[in-house]
Write a protein that holds these residues in place. Structure first.
Motif, PDB file in Angstrom:
ATOM      1  N   LYS A 178       0.846  -1.188   0.000  1.00 35.02           N
ATOM      2  CA  LYS A 178       0.000   0.000   0.000  1.00 35.02           C
ATOM      3  C   LYS A 178       0.886   1.245   0.000  1.00 35.02           C
ATOM      4  N   LYS A 180       0.904   5.292   0.363  1.00 32.77           N
ATOM      5  CA  LYS A 180       0.080   6.385   0.900  1.00 32.77           C
ATOM      6  C   LYS A 180       0.853   7.692   0.774  1.00 32.77           C
ATOM      7  N   LYS A 203      -4.450   6.709  -1.047  1.00 36.67           N
ATOM      8  CA  LYS A 203      -3.893   5.378  -0.867  1.00 36.67           C
ATOM      9  C   LYS A 203      -4.078   4.587  -2.159  1.00 36.67           C
ATOM     10  N   THR A 222       4.565   7.367   2.332  1.00 41.03           N
ATOM     11  CA  THR A 222       4.917   6.199   3.127  1.00 41.03           C
ATOM     12  C   THR A 222       4.325   4.955   2.477  1.00 41.03           C
ATOM     13  N   SER A 223       4.723   3.782   2.948  1.00 41.35           N
ATOM     14  CA  SER A 223       4.225   2.528   2.363  1.00 41.35           C
ATOM     15  C   SER A 223       3.972   1.513   3.465  1.00 41.35           C
ATOM     16  N   GLU A 224       3.179   0.475   3.116  1.00 43.45           N
ATOM     17  CA  GLU A 224       2.815  -0.568   4.077  1.00 43.45           C
ATOM     18  C   GLU A 224       2.682  -1.886   3.339  1.00 43.45           C
ATOM     19  N   SER A 225       3.152  -2.980   3.964  1.00 42.45           N
ATOM     20  CA  SER A 225       2.977  -4.310   3.397  1.00 42.45           C
ATOM     21  C   SER A 225       2.770  -5.300   4.541  1.00 42.45           C
ATOM     22  N   ASN A 265       0.919  -5.279   7.150  1.00 44.72           N
ATOM     23  CA  ASN A 265       0.904  -4.610   8.456  1.00 44.72           C
ATOM     24  C   ASN A 265       2.275  -4.087   8.901  1.00 44.72           C
ATOM     25  N   ASN A 285       4.960  -1.110   8.324  1.00 42.88           N
ATOM     26  CA  ASN A 285       4.991   0.231   7.740  1.00 42.88           C
ATOM     27  C   ASN A 285       6.428   0.726   7.586  1.00 42.88           C
ATOM     28  N   SER A 286       6.634   1.478   6.512  1.00 41.00           N
ATOM     29  CA  SER A 286       7.933   2.101   6.297  1.00 41.00           C
ATOM     30  C   SER A 286       7.992   3.423   7.060  1.00 41.00           C
ATOM     31  N   LYS A 287       9.159   4.027   7.070  1.00 42.80           N
ATOM     32  CA  LYS A 287       9.259   5.348   7.668  1.00 42.80           C
ATOM     33  C   LYS A 287       8.683   6.399   6.709  1.00 42.80           C
ATOM     34  N   GLU A 288       8.618   7.618   7.171  1.00 43.23           N
ATOM     35  CA  GLU A 288       8.038   8.713   6.384  1.00 43.23           C
ATOM     36  C   GLU A 288       9.095   9.328   5.463  1.00 43.23           C
TER      37      GLU A 288
END
Length: 398
Positions: A152, A154, A163, A189-192, A194, A196-199
């Motif tokens: 994801k 964002k 998103k 930012t991104s998510e996979s 659950n 999350n990456s940093k900003e």
């Protein structure tokens, strides 16, 4: 009797060949393993002879020695191979039956890190430029997750939050994020699964400036060679009405009524560039035009300067070899500021001998005509101040 003997030998060789062909049989049925698992390949064998297995994958190749226990032969895949995802091909060496195969090692489906790359860090507003976000979800053994893993993406800009979902392919997931119309800062930012990456942030810079207007301000309109005229632009904006970046370089070109050109320059702050130029020393008309080189330009600004001197006094002393010019008075009859250029041109028989230029101080200028340079005789002397010239014909020096 010989026939029976030969037949028996033939049968024995056939049985031997069949037995040899069945000497090694693969017992392991698994065709897929998870990275980090302990991997054993198990074979049935009628021999205690040890063999070597040749293994190769995308990381390299290696040889593995077997272990034989109770007619069972085992090959343990080393961890530096079993920890890496991909297809592993194997083959048992020194065996006539060419026993070989392959299996697949897949990553764990729980990422522990998101390798994230974003660039460029600054893009131009307007929707045509973009930055690219690249995300590589990896497991605890640093293996990229399998193809089709959802990532994801964002991003937030001003009041907008969006998103989107992208899928990993060829080890990575990527997303091109186009610039908005306004300038500012975008947070990404991104998510996979659950995690999350940093900003990250991207600067949305204004596009190139469009044409603009030009203005000026000055203390008075007189050509005294002392005061300053300040030129300044309107607020320079791009095509989307964003104020252009601070520090944009603007050149100001000034053309006077003789066709001579002057140049000054300035850089923008809050979209406005300022530049200064000293007043001319004589009556003049200026045409001023500004440019952002190769990008945009201003309209033409016209400025007039009035002369401050109509006439001045000249006195000769010391056998006419000392020339006193002044008092030089300005537009309110005050002494002209120090620094006005005054030129004395001296001629002999209509031939120019020399131009002597001095600057005024306290409203006066003094010239000394050296007797070693200018011999006794008659000379023509022209004195010019603020474009006003007085001529003295047949002035005798002795």
């Amino acid at each position: 009797m010989n026939f029976i003997k030969n037949l028996f030998l033939l049968f024995w060789c056939f049985v031997t060949l069949v037995t040899t062909a069945q000497d090694i049989t693969l017992l392991s049925k698994e065709k897929q393993f998870i990275a980090g698992d302990t991997i054993h390949l198990k074979f049935n064998t009628n021999s205690t002879k040890k063999h070597q297995m040749y293994c190769t994958n995308s990381y390299g190749s290696t040889l593995i020695n077997s272990e034989v226990i109770n007619n069972k032969m085992f090959f343990k895949i080393p961890t530096y191979i079993s920890n890496k995802t991909g297809v592993l091909n194997w083959k048992i060496l020194n065996n006539k039956n060419n026993i070989s195969g392959q299996f697949k090692i897949v990553p764990k489906q729980q990422p522990v890190s998101l390798e994230t790359y974003l660039g460029p860090p600054s893009i131009e507003a307007g929707g045509t430029d973009y930055t690219m976000l690249v995300v590589i979800p990896t497991d605890d053994l640093d293996n990229p997750l399998k193809k089709g893993t959802i990532v994801k993406v964002k991003h937030q800009f001003l009041k907008s939050e969006r998103k989107t979902k992208v899928l990993t392919n060829n080890l990575i997931a990527f997303k091109n994020i186009n610039s908005p119309l306004k300038s500012g800062r975008m947070i990404i930012t991104s998510e996979s699964l659950n995690l999350n990456s940093k900003e990250y942030d991207v600067n949305i810079m204004p596009a190139i400036g469009t044409n603009f207007k030009l203005f000026f301000k000055r203390n008075h309109k007189y050509a005294d060679g002392n005061q300053i005229t300040t030129f300044y632009t309107s607020i320079i904006k791009d095509k989307n009405r964003n104020v252009i970046s601070d520090g944009s370089f603007v050149d100001f070109f000034i053309t006077n009524k003789k066709g001579n050109m002057l140049k000054t320059s300035g850089t923008t702050i809050n979209g406005i560039a300022y530049a200064k130029m000293i007043h001319p020393e004589f009556e003049d008309n200026w045409k001023v035009k500004a440019y952002i080189n190769g990008i945009s330009e201003s309209d033409i600004l016209k400025i007039n300067y009035k002369k401050i001197i109509d006439k001045f006094d000249v006195n000769f002393y010391d056998n006419n070899r000392t020339v006193k010019v002044g008092p030089l008075k300005s537009f309110m009859n005050q002494m002209i500021p120090d620094g006005l250029k005054v030129k004395l041109a001296i001629y002999k028989d209509e031939k120019l001998l020399n131009d002597i230029i001095k600057k005024s101080k306290d409203g006066f200028v003094y010239f000394n005509l050296n007797s070693n340079i200018y011999k006794n005789g008659n000379y023509t002397i022209k004195i010019t101040a603020a474009a006003v010239t007085d001529t003295y014909q047949a002035k005798k020096l002795w």
